[in-house]
Design a protein around this motif. Structure first.
Motif, mmCIF file in Angstrom:
data_model
loop_
_atom_site.group_PDB
_atom_site.id
_atom_site.type_symbol
_atom_site.label_atom_id
_atom_site.label_comp_id
_atom_site.label_asym_id
_atom_site.label_seq_id
_atom_site.Cartn_x
_atom_site.Cartn_y
_atom_site.Cartn_z
ATOM 1 N N VAL A 3 -5.927 3.869 0.808
ATOM 2 C CA VAL A 3 -5.731 2.479 0.402
ATOM 3 C C VAL A 3 -7.004 2.043 -0.300
ATOM 4 O O VAL A 3 -8.090 2.084 0.289
ATOM 5 C CB VAL A 3 -5.458 1.563 1.610
ATOM 6 C CG1 VAL A 3 -5.319 0.111 1.152
ATOM 7 C CG2 VAL A 3 -4.202 2.005 2.352
ATOM 8 N N ARG A 4 -6.866 1.644 -1.557
ATOM 9 C CA ARG A 4 -8.018 1.163 -2.332
ATOM 10 C C ARG A 4 -7.871 -0.341 -2.509
ATOM 11 O O ARG A 4 -7.072 -0.813 -3.326
ATOM 12 C CB ARG A 4 -8.082 1.865 -3.685
ATOM 13 C CG ARG A 4 -8.336 3.357 -3.591
ATOM 14 C CD ARG A 4 -8.590 3.977 -4.959
ATOM 15 N NE ARG A 4 -8.824 5.411 -4.834
ATOM 16 C CZ ARG A 4 -7.875 6.341 -4.964
ATOM 17 N NH1 ARG A 4 -6.628 5.966 -5.241
ATOM 18 N NH2 ARG A 4 -8.166 7.620 -4.826
ATOM 19 N N GLU A 5 -8.618 -1.082 -1.717
ATOM 20 C CA GLU A 5 -8.533 -2.535 -1.722
ATOM 21 C C GLU A 5 -9.896 -3.119 -1.360
ATOM 22 O O GLU A 5 -10.729 -2.439 -0.762
ATOM 23 C CB GLU A 5 -7.500 -3.022 -0.683
ATOM 24 C CG GLU A 5 -6.072 -2.640 -0.979
ATOM 25 C CD GLU A 5 -5.420 -3.537 -2.024
ATOM 26 O OE1 GLU A 5 -6.025 -4.574 -2.356
ATOM 27 O OE2 GLU A 5 -4.320 -3.194 -2.490
ATOM 28 N N GLN A 54 -8.535 -13.452 2.028
ATOM 29 C CA GLN A 54 -9.090 -12.227 2.610
ATOM 30 C C GLN A 54 -10.602 -12.339 2.791
ATOM 31 O O GLN A 54 -11.137 -11.917 3.824
ATOM 32 C CB GLN A 54 -8.743 -11.028 1.729
ATOM 33 C CG GLN A 54 -7.265 -10.675 1.749
ATOM 34 C CD GLN A 54 -6.927 -9.525 0.826
ATOM 35 O OE1 GLN A 54 -7.764 -9.077 0.019
ATOM 36 N NE2 GLN A 54 -5.709 -9.029 0.911
ATOM 37 N N TRP A 89 -9.381 4.332 4.105
ATOM 38 C CA TRP A 89 -9.636 3.065 3.429
ATOM 39 C C TRP A 89 -10.771 3.268 2.436
ATOM 40 O O TRP A 89 -11.837 3.761 2.796
ATOM 41 C CB TRP A 89 -10.011 1.970 4.411
ATOM 42 C CG TRP A 89 -10.253 0.647 3.722
ATOM 43 C CD1 TRP A 89 -11.411 0.203 3.162
ATOM 44 C CD2 TRP A 89 -9.271 -0.359 3.482
ATOM 45 N NE1 TRP A 89 -11.223 -1.022 2.596
ATOM 46 C CE2 TRP A 89 -9.919 -1.404 2.775
ATOM 47 C CE3 TRP A 89 -7.924 -0.497 3.802
ATOM 48 C CZ2 TRP A 89 -9.246 -2.560 2.387
ATOM 49 C CZ3 TRP A 89 -7.262 -1.661 3.414
ATOM 50 C CH2 TRP A 89 -7.917 -2.664 2.718
ATOM 51 N N TRP A 103 0.815 -1.213 0.000
ATOM 52 C CA TRP A 103 0.000 0.000 0.000
ATOM 53 C C TRP A 103 0.853 1.270 0.000
ATOM 54 O O TRP A 103 0.319 2.377 -0.108
ATOM 55 C CB TRP A 103 -0.874 0.062 1.259
ATOM 56 C CG TRP A 103 -1.765 -1.112 1.488
ATOM 57 C CD1 TRP A 103 -2.216 -2.016 0.568
ATOM 58 C CD2 TRP A 103 -2.350 -1.508 2.740
ATOM 59 N NE1 TRP A 103 -3.026 -2.944 1.165
ATOM 60 C CE2 TRP A 103 -3.138 -2.662 2.493
ATOM 61 C CE3 TRP A 103 -2.297 -0.994 4.040
ATOM 62 C CZ2 TRP A 103 -3.849 -3.308 3.506
ATOM 63 C CZ3 TRP A 103 -2.998 -1.644 5.049
ATOM 64 C CH2 TRP A 103 -3.767 -2.781 4.789
ATOM 65 N N GLU A 163 -13.016 1.082 -0.112
ATOM 66 C CA GLU A 163 -13.348 -0.284 -0.511
ATOM 67 C C GLU A 163 -13.527 -0.380 -2.024
ATOM 68 O O GLU A 163 -14.195 0.449 -2.653
ATOM 69 C CB GLU A 163 -14.636 -0.729 0.186
ATOM 70 C CG GLU A 163 -14.956 -2.199 0.048
ATOM 71 C CD GLU A 163 -14.135 -3.076 0.994
ATOM 72 O OE1 GLU A 163 -14.193 -4.311 0.830
ATOM 73 O OE2 GLU A 163 -13.443 -2.534 1.885
ATOM 74 N N GLN A 197 -8.046 -5.036 7.976
ATOM 75 C CA GLN A 197 -7.167 -4.313 7.046
ATOM 76 C C GLN A 197 -7.399 -2.802 7.147
ATOM 77 O O GLN A 197 -6.440 -2.021 7.099
ATOM 78 C CB GLN A 197 -7.403 -4.788 5.616
ATOM 79 C CG GLN A 197 -6.953 -6.217 5.365
ATOM 80 C CD GLN A 197 -6.759 -6.513 3.900
ATOM 81 O OE1 GLN A 197 -5.642 -6.618 3.429
ATOM 82 N NE2 GLN A 197 -7.868 -6.639 3.171
ATOM 83 N N ALA A 253 -9.439 -5.430 -7.869
ATOM 84 C CA ALA A 253 -8.154 -5.740 -7.241
ATOM 85 C C ALA A 253 -7.434 -6.847 -8.005
ATOM 86 O O ALA A 253 -6.207 -6.798 -8.190
ATOM 87 C CB ALA A 253 -8.380 -6.163 -5.785
#
Length: 277
Positions: A147-149, A238, A209, A137, A211, A192, A217
């Motif tokens: 954080v793009r997850e 995950q 964060w 990240w 999403e 996370q 991803a």
């Protein structure tokens, strides 16, 4: 911890391997390490760096001379080639500490079974999620503090690589670890999204964060060069940790006598990787 001569570290130039080398030296062991290019290994003084390549088992025979214990990291996604490597190890060493994983993938299970049949004294290390995984990240955090997850609610106890290495060194140098399988985690379970929040607190810049979908991803990871099997394995794990958060174990403290380091401690030691220059 008993002093033991002749430690060979296979996989010495990786994050964990470097710690195994450093901590073995600190414990007074004579340490040898393999590298495909010894001149570029960048390992500390006091370690003998020699050429060795897991794809060429014959290249390991000279590095194994005089060795009693081997730390073995297997970087491949299959067990192909392991029988020849184990034959080379078993003809010279008496002990192997194998870095497996908590997922115990098919090839890792096969390797564990091969080691069990090898006649070597063995210890298996099964680490859960590494704190260092959050370095993926770092670029986005430096650029945008975001954080793009997917799976921000996936919860796990991140493990400091120093703690993993500390357990490995105990098993390499001391007695009482033969036949042990150690499940290793950090001391606290964090989602996370919470991990991103801790990074923001440490660097003094809030980290958000955001999403995203698993498919987005997946496409990004494939574009970054990840093998498809590894991508699918990460995303599947995950998703599982959203439904069933991973619990922390006390194994690090039980083996080393010292509590496992927190994720915040790890971030503090790596804060510059997340800060904008």
């Amino acid at each position: 911890m008993a002093r033991q001569r002749g430690i060979l570290v296979i996989g010495a130039t990786g994050t964990t391997g470097r710690q195994v080398v450093a901590q073995s030296l600190e414990a007074g062991a004579e340490v040898r390490a393999t590298a495909r290019d010894p001149g570029a290994a960048g390992l500390p003084g006091g370690v003998e760096v020699v050429r060795g390549d897991l794809t060429d088992p014959d290249s390991l025979r000279a590095p194994l001379d005089g060795v009693e214990a081997v730390f073995l990291l297997w970087p491949f996604a299959t067990a192909e080639g392991m029988p020849a490597v184990l034959d080379a190890i078993a003809t010279r060493a008496r002990r192997v500490v194998y870095l497996s994983s908590a997922a115990v993938r098919d090839h890792e299970r096969r390797i564990e079974r091969m080691i069990e049949r090898s006649g070597l004294e063995w210890t298996f290390l099964r680490p859960h999620a590494f704190a260092a995984n959050t370095l993926r990240w770092a670029g986005r955090i430096r650029a945008e503090a975001v954080v793009r997850e997917p799976y921000g609610a996936a919860a796990m106890p991140p493990l400091h690589e120093r703690d993993l290495a500390a357990v490995a060194v105990r098993a390499l140098l001391g007695d009482g670890h033969e036949g042990a399988t150690y499940e290793l985690t950090g001391p606290e379970t964090l989602t996370q999204a919470e991990q991103a929040g801790v990074i923001g607190e440490v660097i003094g810049r809030p980290v958000r964060w955001e999403e995203t979908s698993p498919e987005a991803a997946r496409q990004r990871m494939l574009a970054d060069g990840w093998p498809p099997g590894a991508v699918d394995g990460v995303l599947r794990a995950q998703a599982g940790m959203v439904a069933e958060p991973r619990a922390a174990t006390a194994t690090v403290e039980a083996v080393t006598g010292v509590p496992a380091r927190t994720f915040r401690t790890w971030v503090t030691g790596h804060a510059d990787r997340f800060r904008t220059p």
